[in-house]
Design a protein around this motif. Structure first.
Motif, PDB file in Angstrom:
ATOM      1  N   SER A  52       0.854  -1.192   0.000  1.00 56.32           N
ATOM      2  CA  SER A  52       0.000   0.000   0.000  1.00 56.32           C
ATOM      3  C   SER A  52       0.889   1.242   0.000  1.00 56.32           C
ATOM      4  O   SER A  52       1.990   1.230   0.568  1.00 56.32           O
ATOM      5  N   ILE A  53       0.409   2.305  -0.647  1.00 55.83           N
ATOM      6  CA  ILE A  53       1.157   3.568  -0.680  1.00 55.83           C
ATOM      7  C   ILE A  53       0.248   4.695  -0.218  1.00 55.83           C
ATOM      8  O   ILE A  53      -0.882   4.830  -0.695  1.00 55.83           O
ATOM      9  N   LEU A  98       4.091   2.093   2.210  1.00 57.00           N
ATOM     10  CA  LEU A  98       5.091   3.115   1.914  1.00 57.00           C
ATOM     11  C   LEU A  98       4.410   4.468   1.986  1.00 57.00           C
ATOM     12  O   LEU A  98       3.387   4.696   1.317  1.00 57.00           O
ATOM     13  N   CYS A  99       4.949   5.361   2.794  1.00 54.82           N
ATOM     14  CA  CYS A  99       4.332   6.679   2.984  1.00 54.82           C
ATOM     15  C   CYS A  99       5.294   7.784   2.542  1.00 54.82           C
ATOM     16  O   CYS A  99       6.437   7.852   3.013  1.00 54.82           O
ATOM     17  N   PHE A 100       4.829   8.638   1.625  1.00 54.53           N
ATOM     18  CA  PHE A 100       5.546   9.861   1.255  1.00 54.53           C
ATOM     19  C   PHE A 100       4.916  10.996   2.056  1.00 54.53           C
ATOM     20  O   PHE A 100       3.785  11.391   1.793  1.00 54.53           O
ATOM     21  N   TYR A 101       5.654  11.504   3.058  1.00 55.10           N
ATOM     22  CA  TYR A 101       5.112  12.546   3.926  1.00 55.10           C
ATOM     23  C   TYR A 101       5.103  13.903   3.216  1.00 55.10           C
ATOM     24  O   TYR A 101       5.789  14.105   2.204  1.00 55.10           O
ATOM     25  N   ALA A 114      14.796  13.136   2.328  1.00 54.49           N
ATOM     26  CA  ALA A 114      13.399  13.066   1.907  1.00 54.49           C
ATOM     27  C   ALA A 114      12.566  12.369   2.982  1.00 54.49           C
ATOM     28  O   ALA A 114      12.881  11.249   3.386  1.00 54.49           O
ATOM     29  N   PRO A 115      11.478  13.021   3.457  1.00 55.34           N
ATOM     30  CA  PRO A 115      10.634  12.396   4.494  1.00 55.34           C
ATOM     31  C   PRO A 115       9.739  11.298   3.909  1.00 55.34           C
ATOM     32  O   PRO A 115       8.684  11.579   3.323  1.00 55.34           O
ATOM     33  N   MET A 116      10.155  10.070   4.045  1.00 53.88           N
ATOM     34  CA  MET A 116       9.361   8.929   3.607  1.00 53.88           C
ATOM     35  C   MET A 116       9.662   7.759   4.546  1.00 53.88           C
ATOM     36  O   MET A 116      10.722   7.699   5.170  1.00 53.88           O
ATOM     37  N   GLU A 117       8.711   6.826   4.655  1.00 49.25           N
ATOM     38  CA  GLU A 117       8.876   5.720   5.602  1.00 49.25           C
ATOM     39  C   GLU A 117       8.179   4.477   5.062  1.00 49.25           C
ATOM     40  O   GLU A 117       7.111   4.561   4.451  1.00 49.25           O
ATOM     41  N   LEU A 118       8.808   3.334   5.285  1.00 48.24           N
ATOM     42  CA  LEU A 118       8.251   2.051   4.881  1.00 48.24           C
ATOM     43  C   LEU A 118       7.864   1.271   6.136  1.00 48.24           C
ATOM     44  O   LEU A 118       8.713   0.913   6.946  1.00 48.24           O
ATOM     45  N   LEU A 193      15.634   5.814   3.480  1.00 43.17           N
ATOM     46  CA  LEU A 193      14.296   5.250   3.606  1.00 43.17           C
ATOM     47  C   LEU A 193      14.172   4.606   4.978  1.00 43.17           C
ATOM     48  O   LEU A 193      14.764   3.566   5.251  1.00 43.17           O
ATOM     49  N   THR A 194      13.408   5.253   5.851  1.00 47.77           N
ATOM     50  CA  THR A 194      13.196   4.717   7.193  1.00 47.77           C
ATOM     51  C   THR A 194      12.293   3.494   7.107  1.00 47.77           C
ATOM     52  O   THR A 194      11.249   3.521   6.454  1.00 47.77           O
ATOM     53  N   VAL A 195      12.692   2.411   7.765  1.00 45.96           N
ATOM     54  CA  VAL A 195      11.941   1.161   7.730  1.00 45.96           C
ATOM     55  C   VAL A 195      11.470   0.837   9.149  1.00 45.96           C
ATOM     56  O   VAL A 195      12.269   0.802  10.084  1.00 45.96           O
ATOM     57  N   THR A 196      10.160   0.625   9.317  1.00 46.86           N
ATOM     58  CA  THR A 196       9.564   0.393  10.633  1.00 46.86           C
ATOM     59  C   THR A 196       8.712  -0.867  10.610  1.00 46.86           C
ATOM     60  O   THR A 196       7.847  -1.018   9.737  1.00 46.86           O
ATOM     61  N   ALA A 197       8.953  -1.767  11.554  1.00 45.23           N
ATOM     62  CA  ALA A 197       8.158  -2.996  11.662  1.00 45.23           C
ATOM     63  C   ALA A 197       6.891  -2.714  12.452  1.00 45.23           C
ATOM     64  O   ALA A 197       6.913  -2.027  13.470  1.00 45.23           O
ATOM     65  N   LEU A 198       5.770  -3.240  11.967  1.00 43.43           N
ATOM     66  CA  LEU A 198       4.489  -3.085  12.652  1.00 43.43           C
ATOM     67  C   LEU A 198       4.052  -4.413  13.240  1.00 43.43           C
ATOM     68  O   LEU A 198       4.098  -5.447  12.570  1.00 43.43           O
TER      69      LEU A 198
END
Length: 407
Positions: A52-53, A98-101, A114-118, A193-198
């Motif tokens: 999802s984006i 994937l989020c583009f802030y 670049a502010p983005m996070e996966l 690219l910041t990567v965060t586990a949910l």
């Protein structure tokens, strides 16, 4: 010496089970694993990773990146709201978000981070490792190139601000022409690219859940097939004939066998889960009511299926050959032996006809997922459906192939 060898070869030829285990089973397994690893025709396609984006930036740059990601065959893209996207990742419906802030394009054009996070499903760490390559190669093609150019231009304009404006413009044009994609993808922007586990809870041991659920289902199927095979043992010993000539109905005999096997299945599942709880620390209290439903439905499906397999053969050796190959195939494509994401698309779809698949997905739900009750109940209902269908065919073949011999 030659006579002994000849005798053993003749005995081996007459032993159908030995022939099956020596030749047919390996051939089937080689074919299966060749299909899984793409070795049948070299053209097997892996199922695209569902991602999802969330585009909070809503600029031409973010839109261009998303459009490029849609053309990536390894990815299946869905645009979604941020909170809804996180819910889908937590429930296992999507591998990642994937989020583009806001400010993404401005930061890239200014040569900043670049502010983005996966965000990814903590239960799918292996899958996200494969996905990142496709994501990074596409995103950094834009971020690295545009951000790298902006960084170099900013440095030139500040360092040599005393140069005439025409010369600075010409230098900037040269930067646009000469700045290669290869240089950009090797730039420092690659690591931004910041990567965060949910995960719904911290320290959920997904590897342990997979090991317990996958092994439990496979061994349960073998146990229940062996229990069902006792029907033919009763037949070969002459016990079945005496029972059927008594006042006991044939179906009472069959379902009595199934009841004893079902109770054994409940005990087996309970013992294995408790062992995993006390020895490995598996959390059995994440959804205890759901876990009880999964235990009951899994035991019923495995018991009925094992009894059904037992009614397909005329002798114990025939049935042993049948259930060995059927259970190994079900376990391989259903996720007990090999993670589903490693399989090509057609095998992932085929997995849905196996008891293993629905049982493993159900145990994932009750031991760590954040699915709603409606989403969860699909799994035990399918397992109960497997059990009912298997029970019907077990009764049918028992009457047709075994009971009729004594009428």
């Amino acid at each position: 010496m030659w006579e002994i060898a000849k005798k053993d070869l003749l005995l081996f030829r007459k032993d159908k089970k030995a022939l099956f285990l020596s030749f047919l089973l390996p051939i089937v397994l080689i074919s299966l694993f060749a299909a899984i690893y793409g070795g049948v025709d070299g053209k097997a396609k892996s199922k695209p990773q569902q991602i999802s984006i969330c585009d909070q930036d809503n600029t031409s740059l973010s839109a261009e990146i998303i459009s490029n990601l849609r053309n990536e065959p390894a990815l299946e893209i869905e645009l979604i709201d941020f909170e809804e996207g996180k819910k889908k990742v937590l429930s296992g419906k999507r591998t990642a978000l994937l989020c583009f802030y806001s400010g993404f394009a401005d930061s890239v054009n200014q040569g900043k981070i670049a502010p983005m996070e996966l965000f990814f499903d903590d239960a799918k760490k292996m899958e996200i490792g494969l996905m990142q390559k496709a994501l990074m190669s596409n995103i950094m093609r834009f971020v690295g190139e545009k951000g790298g150019k902006a960084h170099v231009k900013s440095f030139i304009n500040q360092k040599y601000s005393d140069l005439p404006e025409e010369i600075l413009d010409e230098i900037n044009r040269d930067i646009d022409v000469e700045f290669s994609d290869e240089a950009s993808t090797n730039s420092s922007f690659n690591s931004e690219l910041t990567v965060t586990a949910l995960s719904i809870q911290e320290n959920i041991r997904w590897g342990l859940i997979q090991a317990v659920a996958g092994t439990l289902i496979m061994m349960l199927l073998f146990s229940m097939a062996g229990m069902g095979n006792s029907i033919l043992q009763e037949k070969e010993n002459g016990t079945l004939k005496r029972i059927l000539f008594s006042t006991l109905s044939p179906y009472s005999f069959l379902f009595g066998k199934m009841l004893s096997a079902y109770l054994v299945a409940l005990i087996q599942i309970s013992v294995l889960l408790l062992f995993s709880y006390f020895v490995f620390g598996l959390n059995l209290f994440f959804n205890p009511f759901g876990l009880i439903i999964m235990v009951l439905s899994t035991a019923f499906a495995a018991t009925a299926f094992g009894t059904f397999i037992a009614t397909l053969g005329s002798t114990q050796k025939q049935v042993e050959s049948i259930y060995t190959i059927v259970i190994i195939l079900m376990s391989a494509i259903g996720g007990s032996m090999i993670p589903l994401f490693l399989m090509p698309d057609f095998l992932q779809k085929a997995a849905m006809v196996s008891i293993n698949y629905w049982a493993i997905q159900g145990f994932y739900d009750v031991l760590g997922r954040d699915n709603s009750w409606m989403e969860f109940l699909i799994k035990p209902l399918v397992l109960f459906g497997f059990g009912l269908i298997s029970s019907f065919f077990a009764a049918y073949f028992f009457h047709r192939r075994i009971y009729k011999e004594y009428k």
